[in-house]
Design a protein around this motif. Structure first.
Motif, PDB file in Angstrom:
ATOM      1  N   ALA A 136     -42.083  13.280  89.949  1.00  0.00           N
ATOM      2  CA  ALA A 136     -42.988  12.775  88.911  1.00  0.00           C
ATOM      3  C   ALA A 136     -43.261  11.289  89.114  1.00  0.00           C
ATOM      4  O   ALA A 136     -44.390  10.818  88.914  1.00  0.00           O
ATOM      5  CB  ALA A 136     -42.386  13.024  87.526  1.00  0.00           C
ATOM      6  N   GLY A 137     -42.239  10.549  89.525  1.00  0.00           N
ATOM      7  CA  GLY A 137     -42.409   9.117  89.758  1.00  0.00           C
ATOM      8  C   GLY A 137     -43.336   8.812  90.914  1.00  0.00           C
ATOM      9  O   GLY A 137     -44.006   7.786  90.922  1.00  0.00           O
ATOM     10  N   PHE A 138     -43.376   9.691  91.916  1.00  0.00           N
ATOM     11  CA  PHE A 138     -44.281   9.467  93.035  1.00  0.00           C
ATOM     12  C   PHE A 138     -45.659  10.074  92.802  1.00  0.00           C
ATOM     13  O   PHE A 138     -46.659   9.529  93.255  1.00  0.00           O
ATOM     14  CB  PHE A 138     -43.697  10.038  94.326  1.00  0.00           C
ATOM     15  N   SER A 139     -45.732  11.208  92.109  1.00  0.00           N
ATOM     16  CA  SER A 139     -47.035  11.843  91.919  1.00  0.00           C
ATOM     17  C   SER A 139     -47.852  11.180  90.811  1.00  0.00           C
ATOM     18  O   SER A 139     -49.087  11.205  90.878  1.00  0.00           O
ATOM     19  CB  SER A 139     -46.861  13.330  91.630  1.00  0.00           C
ATOM     20  N   VAL A 172     -48.541   2.216  99.926  1.00  0.00           N
ATOM     21  CA  VAL A 172     -48.359   0.788  99.666  1.00  0.00           C
ATOM     22  C   VAL A 172     -47.232   0.571  98.662  1.00  0.00           C
ATOM     23  O   VAL A 172     -46.396  -0.324  98.828  1.00  0.00           O
ATOM     24  CB  VAL A 172     -49.682   0.160  99.173  1.00  0.00           C
ATOM     25  N   MET A 173     -47.170   1.410  97.624  1.00  0.00           N
ATOM     26  CA  MET A 173     -46.116   1.270  96.625  1.00  0.00           C
ATOM     27  C   MET A 173     -44.735   1.479  97.245  1.00  0.00           C
ATOM     28  O   MET A 173     -43.826   0.676  97.029  1.00  0.00           O
ATOM     29  CB  MET A 173     -46.333   2.288  95.494  1.00  0.00           C
ATOM     30  N   VAL A 174     -44.576   2.513  98.033  1.00  0.00           N
ATOM     31  CA  VAL A 174     -43.270   2.817  98.630  1.00  0.00           C
ATOM     32  C   VAL A 174     -42.843   1.705  99.587  1.00  0.00           C
ATOM     33  O   VAL A 174     -41.699   1.233  99.549  1.00  0.00           O
ATOM     34  CB  VAL A 174     -43.307   4.189  99.331  1.00  0.00           C
ATOM     35  N   VAL A 175     -43.763   1.257 100.445  1.00  0.00           N
ATOM     36  CA  VAL A 175     -43.410   0.237 101.438  1.00  0.00           C
ATOM     37  C   VAL A 175     -43.119  -1.104 100.767  1.00  0.00           C
ATOM     38  O   VAL A 175     -42.165  -1.801 101.139  1.00  0.00           O
ATOM     39  CB  VAL A 175     -44.522   0.114 102.504  1.00  0.00           C
ATOM     40  N   SER A 176     -43.906  -1.479  99.765  1.00  0.00           N
ATOM     41  CA  SER A 176     -43.667  -2.768  99.115  1.00  0.00           C
ATOM     42  C   SER A 176     -42.384  -2.744  98.283  1.00  0.00           C
ATOM     43  O   SER A 176     -41.661  -3.748  98.225  1.00  0.00           O
ATOM     44  CB  SER A 176     -44.866  -3.183  98.270  1.00  0.00           C
ATOM     45  N   PHE A 209     -32.916  14.933  88.912  1.00  0.00           N
ATOM     46  CA  PHE A 209     -33.188  13.759  89.742  1.00  0.00           C
ATOM     47  C   PHE A 209     -34.376  14.012  90.667  1.00  0.00           C
ATOM     48  O   PHE A 209     -35.250  13.157  90.818  1.00  0.00           O
ATOM     49  CB  PHE A 209     -31.944  13.395  90.554  1.00  0.00           C
ATOM     50  N   ILE A 210     -34.434  15.182  91.270  1.00  0.00           N
ATOM     51  CA  ILE A 210     -35.540  15.524  92.158  1.00  0.00           C
ATOM     52  C   ILE A 210     -36.852  15.625  91.387  1.00  0.00           C
ATOM     53  O   ILE A 210     -37.889  15.120  91.828  1.00  0.00           O
ATOM     54  CB  ILE A 210     -35.234  16.832  92.920  1.00  0.00           C
ATOM     55  N   PRO A 265     -48.310   7.835  89.986  1.00  0.00           N
ATOM     56  CA  PRO A 265     -49.203   6.774  90.474  1.00  0.00           C
ATOM     57  C   PRO A 265     -50.291   7.299  91.409  1.00  0.00           C
ATOM     58  O   PRO A 265     -51.431   6.834  91.367  1.00  0.00           O
ATOM     59  CB  PRO A 265     -48.275   5.817  91.228  1.00  0.00           C
ATOM     60  N   PHE A 266     -49.944   8.278  92.243  1.00  0.00           N
ATOM     61  CA  PHE A 266     -50.919   8.869  93.151  1.00  0.00           C
ATOM     62  C   PHE A 266     -52.086   9.465  92.357  1.00  0.00           C
ATOM     63  O   PHE A 266     -53.260   9.187  92.628  1.00  0.00           O
ATOM     64  CB  PHE A 266     -50.244   9.932  94.011  1.00  0.00           C
ATOM     65  N   LEU A 267     -51.773  10.290  91.367  1.00  0.00           N
ATOM     66  CA  LEU A 267     -52.821  10.930  90.576  1.00  0.00           C
ATOM     67  C   LEU A 267     -53.580   9.930  89.717  1.00  0.00           C
ATOM     68  O   LEU A 267     -54.805  10.046  89.544  1.00  0.00           O
ATOM     69  CB  LEU A 267     -52.212  12.030  89.702  1.00  0.00           C
ATOM     70  N   LEU A 268     -52.884   8.930  89.174  1.00  0.00           N
ATOM     71  CA  LEU A 268     -53.538   7.917  88.346  1.00  0.00           C
ATOM     72  C   LEU A 268     -54.575   7.145  89.158  1.00  0.00           C
ATOM     73  O   LEU A 268     -55.714   6.966  88.706  1.00  0.00           O
ATOM     74  CB  LEU A 268     -52.495   6.964  87.755  1.00  0.00           C
ATOM     75  N   VAL A 269     -54.209   6.712  90.345  1.00  0.00           N
ATOM     76  CA  VAL A 269     -55.147   5.969  91.186  1.00  0.00           C
ATOM     77  C   VAL A 269     -56.281   6.886  91.644  1.00  0.00           C
ATOM     78  O   VAL A 269     -57.446   6.484  91.645  1.00  0.00           O
ATOM     79  CB  VAL A 269     -54.413   5.334  92.391  1.00  0.00           C
ATOM     80  N   ALA A 270     -55.970   8.111  92.028  1.00  0.00           N
ATOM     81  CA  ALA A 270     -57.009   9.031  92.518  1.00  0.00           C
ATOM     82  C   ALA A 270     -58.038   9.339  91.431  1.00  0.00           C
ATOM     83  O   ALA A 270     -59.247   9.282  91.683  1.00  0.00           O
ATOM     84  CB  ALA A 270     -56.366  10.315  93.023  1.00  0.00           C
ATOM     85  N   TYR A 271     -57.576   9.651  90.226  1.00  0.00           N
ATOM     86  CA  TYR A 271     -58.529   9.981  89.155  1.00  0.00           C
ATOM     87  C   TYR A 271     -59.293   8.754  88.686  1.00  0.00           C
ATOM     88  O   TYR A 271     -60.477   8.836  88.348  1.00  0.00           O
ATOM     89  CB  TYR A 271     -57.816  10.660  87.983  1.00  0.00           C
ATOM     90  N   THR A 272     -58.655   7.575  88.654  1.00  0.00           N
ATOM     91  CA  THR A 272     -59.360   6.353  88.273  1.00  0.00           C
ATOM     92  C   THR A 272     -60.434   6.021  89.303  1.00  0.00           C
ATOM     93  O   THR A 272     -61.566   5.677  88.944  1.00  0.00           O
ATOM     94  CB  THR A 272     -58.367   5.179  88.141  1.00  0.00           C
ATOM     95  N   HIS A 273     -60.091   6.124  90.563  1.00  0.00           N
ATOM     96  CA  HIS A 273     -61.073   5.878  91.623  1.00  0.00           C
ATOM     97  C   HIS A 273     -62.210   6.890  91.533  1.00  0.00           C
ATOM     98  O   HIS A 273     -63.377   6.552  91.759  1.00  0.00           O
ATOM     99  CB  HIS A 273     -60.386   5.968  92.989  1.00  0.00           C
ATOM    100  N   ASN A 274     -61.886   8.121  91.191  1.00  0.00           N
ATOM    101  CA  ASN A 274     -62.899   9.169  91.065  1.00  0.00           C
ATOM    102  C   ASN A 274     -63.841   8.896  89.895  1.00  0.00           C
ATOM    103  O   ASN A 274     -65.038   9.168  89.988  1.00  0.00           O
ATOM    104  CB  ASN A 274     -62.219  10.526  90.907  1.00  0.00           C
ATOM    105  N   LEU A 275     -63.317   8.372  88.807  1.00  0.00           N
ATOM    106  CA  LEU A 275     -64.167   8.062  87.656  1.00  0.00           C
ATOM    107  C   LEU A 275     -65.128   6.919  87.949  1.00  0.00           C
ATOM    108  O   LEU A 275     -66.261   6.914  87.486  1.00  0.00           O
ATOM    109  CB  LEU A 275     -63.308   7.714  86.440  1.00  0.00           C
ATOM    110  N   ILE A 276     -64.668   5.949  88.727  1.00  0.00           N
ATOM    111  CA  ILE A 276     -65.511   4.792  89.015  1.00  0.00           C
ATOM    112  C   ILE A 276     -66.509   5.096  90.120  1.00  0.00           C
ATOM    113  O   ILE A 276     -67.697   4.817  89.990  1.00  0.00           O
ATOM    114  CB  ILE A 276     -64.620   3.579  89.378  1.00  0.00           C
TER     115      ILE A 276
END
Length: 162
Positions: free
Chosen positions: A17-20, A60-64, A11-12, A22-33
């Motif tokens: 993995a569920g939190f990291s 934003v994901m956690v709060v929303s 579970f942990i 999206p974090f890594l996906l957004v960070a690497y996508t932003h880095n590519l652009i």
């Protein structure tokens, strides 16, 4: 999964993995652009600005999601039968409302982030444009004739007497 196996570790790990992811996906996508990394920054690691965007996306994901779940709590009618919690499925209207709350709260959180960044950049620009505040008192202008006389007195005092 942890309730079936009696072990909390899966579970942990799935939660991390569920939190990291999206974090890594957004960070690497932003880095590519938008690659804005310092010269000394490793190439395989997203730039600091990209990591900040990934962290912003995670917050934003956690709060929303929390806001969406809070809107569902009043509609849940769970009962407990012999140490087992039974919750009937929610009507589609409530889940649609929770989804709308999720997306609207995410949009407002990104808008808030944008306004905070803009205010910080305006404040930095105003500080750079304003003259520096002097902390010491300005010294009086010394007359060039007085400065030359002082230099001659020092020269006379430093010469040895015969």
């Amino acid at each position: 999964m942890s309730a079936i196996s009696g072990n909390v570790v899966p579970f942990i790990l799935l939660g991390l993995a569920g939190f990291s992811a999206p974090f890594l996906l957004v960070a690497y996508t932003h880095n590519l652009i938008w690659r804005k990394a310092p010269a000394s920054w490793p190439q395989w690691l997203p730039s600091p600005a990209s990591l900040k965007e990934g962290l912003t996306a995670l917050i934003v994901m956690v709060v929303s999601i929390a806001a969406g779940l809070v809107t569902l709590i009043p509609f849940m009618q769970c009962t407990i039968f012999a140490d087992e919690v039974v919750c009937p499925p929610l009507p589609e209207a409530q889940t649609t409302f929770a989804t709308v709350v999720l997306f609207v709260s995410a949009a407002y959180l990104y808008q808030y982030d944008y306004l905070v960044r803009r205010r910080r950049s305006n404040r930095k620009q105003r500080r750079a444009a304003s003259p520096a505040i002097r902390t010491t008192q300005p010294t009086a202008q010394i007359d060039p004739l007085e400065a030359e006389l002082n230099q001659l007195r020092r020269n006379l005092n430093s010469e040895p007497n015969p």
